[in-house]
Scaffold this active site. Structure first.
Site, PDB file in Angstrom:
ATOM      1  N   GLY A 233     -16.810  -5.434   8.568  1.00 49.89           N
ATOM      2  CA  GLY A 233     -15.456  -4.931   8.327  1.00 49.89           C
ATOM      3  C   GLY A 233     -15.397  -3.410   8.218  1.00 49.89           C
ATOM      4  O   GLY A 233     -16.426  -2.726   8.184  1.00 49.89           O
ATOM      5  N   HIS A 234     -14.195  -2.904   8.130  1.00 50.95           N
ATOM      6  CA  HIS A 234     -13.958  -1.462   8.047  1.00 50.95           C
ATOM      7  C   HIS A 234     -14.601  -0.868   6.805  1.00 50.95           C
ATOM      8  O   HIS A 234     -14.594  -1.481   5.732  1.00 50.95           O
ATOM      9  CB  HIS A 234     -12.459  -1.173   8.048  1.00 50.95           C
ATOM     10  CG  HIS A 234     -11.741  -1.723   6.863  1.00 50.95           C
ATOM     11  ND1 HIS A 234     -11.520  -1.003   5.719  1.00 50.95           N
ATOM     12  CD2 HIS A 234     -11.218  -2.936   6.636  1.00 50.95           C
ATOM     13  CE1 HIS A 234     -10.872  -1.735   4.851  1.00 50.95           C
ATOM     14  NE2 HIS A 234     -10.665  -2.919   5.379  1.00 50.95           N
ATOM     15  N   ASN A 235     -15.178   0.304   6.973  1.00 53.41           N
ATOM     16  CA  ASN A 235     -15.773   1.065   5.868  1.00 53.41           C
ATOM     17  C   ASN A 235     -16.969   0.392   5.204  1.00 53.41           C
ATOM     18  O   ASN A 235     -17.346   0.760   4.091  1.00 53.41           O
ATOM     19  CB  ASN A 235     -14.717   1.390   4.793  1.00 53.41           C
ATOM     20  CG  ASN A 235     -13.626   2.302   5.321  1.00 53.41           C
ATOM     21  OD1 ASN A 235     -12.560   1.838   5.738  1.00 53.41           O
ATOM     22  ND2 ASN A 235     -13.893   3.584   5.344  1.00 53.41           N
TER      23      ASN A 235
END
Lengths: 322, 322, 322
Positions: A233-235
């Site tokens: 996922g993001h980050n």
């Protein structure tokens, strides 16, 4: 090639006479003249009935009266022998006339770019990198040296890839994260303008997805290996030399340390940290941060020994009800 | 941009002096001059040590003596500020000479079509839609206005996409469902001749698959957001404004209502209904229909409170056996 | 088409008068003149309120006074009627001028090859095979007759595909397995030089991955059907006429027998065998070999009846603590 030459190449001890090795094979497929591999003691039954003429072995062979090379690390020896028979080919400088390469891209030499691959503006490709057909690389990307990007790899804009990185077919690097806010009971998109940074010696399996950061980057550390069909996922921030098996799902902002191992189909809730040298068993559901140098399993994941005890107790309790 | 201008733009209350905002950053990456985001109280420890010069905050900041903008919905504010610094670009009318567009396709203006994209016969593309390189759209498809189709999107024949739809890279829309009958112990294919209908404002994550209906359509309602690597079987019907996380699997003919939320790696048996406003927790296995406005978890999924009680009781029972 | 003709075609018994069938539809979408399908008794409530003018039915209809065709296997009948209304189209010999076909490839006639597809050296394509746009086939591959390869299929080098094989969009066949050895706490790649062999009548769902063998092959037997987003590791051997649902993960060297069924999101540890005619329930985690003609479920997977008993006992125990 002579067995004794192979023994020398892999720094192993030849037991028995050298033979002329005609090829390398699995234990099952081996023919007369084949060299095959006994990676651990559980391979011995298949070794006994194998037609191989010689083996590379984890240890002494008492019941098999064929020549063998004893090595400390049979998996390493296997890798080295496979390379001996299948030497990697040099990248030839060749840009397909059917590729679409921006004039504002910077392509080193030698680089191979296959048909129907598309390279965006201000993107740099390092030397000895092999880009297969049908790869799409956006604008402002940096790809290092000695990388391999297999067909259908997609890099959105602004992705940074180190050296010696292998990206298998169908990977998507840099799609927007799954981030929304709610207004009038509707989901409204939060734009994702961060990037993805992938360091040297990373390998990504086929159809794996690494989302871009919302602000800031999603990060995959040096030497980390990710299997097919995994979702980061993001980050997220994954440290160095970690390994993630297939179908692992990391929700946004999950942090994994260095040398973390994750079994297949495990999931992570996001916004949590997994300490370095920790192992997460297959199918676990990790719902909060866990410390380093430990093993966790179950859902919600707990210390693996506790989980095993817990499951054993439940079994005993259930048995008593008979 | 001045902090007070930003406060005005997002309709927030500026506390402290306005400053010249040099950029927006995560709390960790912020530099002097950066504006950063305190989305909830759990962000405060990072906020305390952040180098950001100003914040957008969920509430009053007592321990941080820097200017901040207090807002009701910090995620909404963040989205608006990101857009302020990264305004979306207009679609320019541009059809790559390296694309393959059927003469019988109907392309509005302006539309961008990237290199090596393929548009089939009798397919219509609405205005302001951006089709990246390497997208394949079959025959008889309809794509609305203001859509984005990222590289390697595949639409089989006869797919209908509304307006403002975002399809991330590697999505496959309209493959045949997994439907067979058995004859002489062999699986024989049931042809799938239905379509897929995706309504306005839907977003599909990378490498997600939506199978076509066998007869009739697979349907994704308005505003529904689907994360990466999710599988929606043939003839599923998902209502409006629902959200599905990564690795969710819907077997054929599953019906989800409006405003349904599904956590990652959850699975559904098919031919069942999930009521509107219901939440299905991550990793659940839903084996029968469940009503609206509830939370379910576990495998087989049951009322979430019951599941929690049940797990707590098992823990207590196991403990007693010590 | 007349209902009595359809009855004759599918070898069913017409009950009631023949009508002029205007089309085939789901029970929900049916209009006057439509023929629809009552596949089993659970469809009867929808049948009662359907606007269809006739049915194909699993049995006698007592409460519905419309003509119907009674058949032994309504799914088979449905498949045959769908084909009657949607006859498969012959493959026309057509190689897109925008495809990249190696001069050293061998292409039979008739074969369709779509735009932006890339066919490597020494690859053979059998007659009546349809290769959609954007397919990448490496060097030294063999594709049989009457196959369909949908867009974005990727075949690495040396893949062997039988006849009548359907590969849905985004499949990746032949990526390296997830095999490494460790040296100085780093993962070093074991090269994968085996191949993938896929026999006749196999169907692979969208975005499914089949890794190549390390040494020796990964093998998918005749008639086996694999759903979307499934992962088959290196050196797996799947027998004939098996069926794997979405998100199933097979670790390296898993062996499944013939006629094995695997439910969605199930996982296999690798280096184990599943006997023929055995069913593995959805979400199971199979950690050791299991015999033939049995049903297994749970994690770790055990005999399904034992698992059900076990879960029932736990429920009873938990209840007693109230």
């Amino acid at each position: 090639m002579q067995l004794k030459e192979i023994a020398k190449h892999i720094n192993g001890d030849l037991v028995g006479d050298s033979i002329d090795v005609k090829g390398i094979d699995t234990l099952e497929d081996a023919k007369e003249g084949s060299l095959s591999f006994l990676l651990e003691s559980s391979f011995l039954p298949k070794g006994l009935i194998s037609k191989a003429s010689a083996f590379i072995s984890f240890g002494d062979l008492e019941k098999i009266s064929k020549p063998y090379i004893k090595v400390k690390d049979p998996r390493k020896a296997m890798a080295e022998v496979i390379l001996l028979y299948n030497p990697p080919q040099d990248v030839i400088h060749s840009i397909s006339p059917q590729a679409s390469v921006s004039r504002q891209a910077s392509i080193s030499e030698p680089v191979t770019i296959g048909a129907f691959s598309s390279i965006g503006d201000h993107t740099c490709i390092g030397e000895h990198t092999h880009i297969y057909p049908q790869v799409t690389i956006g604008n402002n990307c940096t790809i290092g040296k000695h990388c391999i990007l297999y067909p259908n790899t997609v890099l959105y804009d602004g992705i940074e890839i180190g050296d010696h990185v292998i990206i298998n077919a169908g990977c998507v690097i840099g799609a927007d994260g799954f981030g929304y806010y709610q207004e009038n009971s509707q989901w409204i998109k939060i734009p994702h303008v961060g990037h993805v940074v992938i360091k040297d010696w990373v390998e990504l399996g086929a159809n794996t997805c690494i989302d871009r950061g919302c602000l800031g980057n999603t990060f995959i550390g040096e030497g980390t290996k990710i299997d097919n069909v995994t979702q980061v996922g993001h980050n997220c921030h994954i440290g160095n030399h970690s390994a993630l098996a297939a179908f692992v799902g990391l929700s946004g902002s999950t942090t994994l340390g260095d040398h973390v191992s994750v079994g297949g189909q495990a999931g992570f809730s996001g916004h949590l940290e997994v300490g370095s040298h920790t192992t997460i068993a297959a199918k676990s559901g990790v719902t909060k941060s866990v410390p380093s140098k430990r093993v966790f399993s179950g859902f919600p994941a707990q210390d693996h020994k506790e989980e095993l005890k817990y499951q054993a107790r439940l079994k005993r309790l259930a048995k008593k009800t008979d």
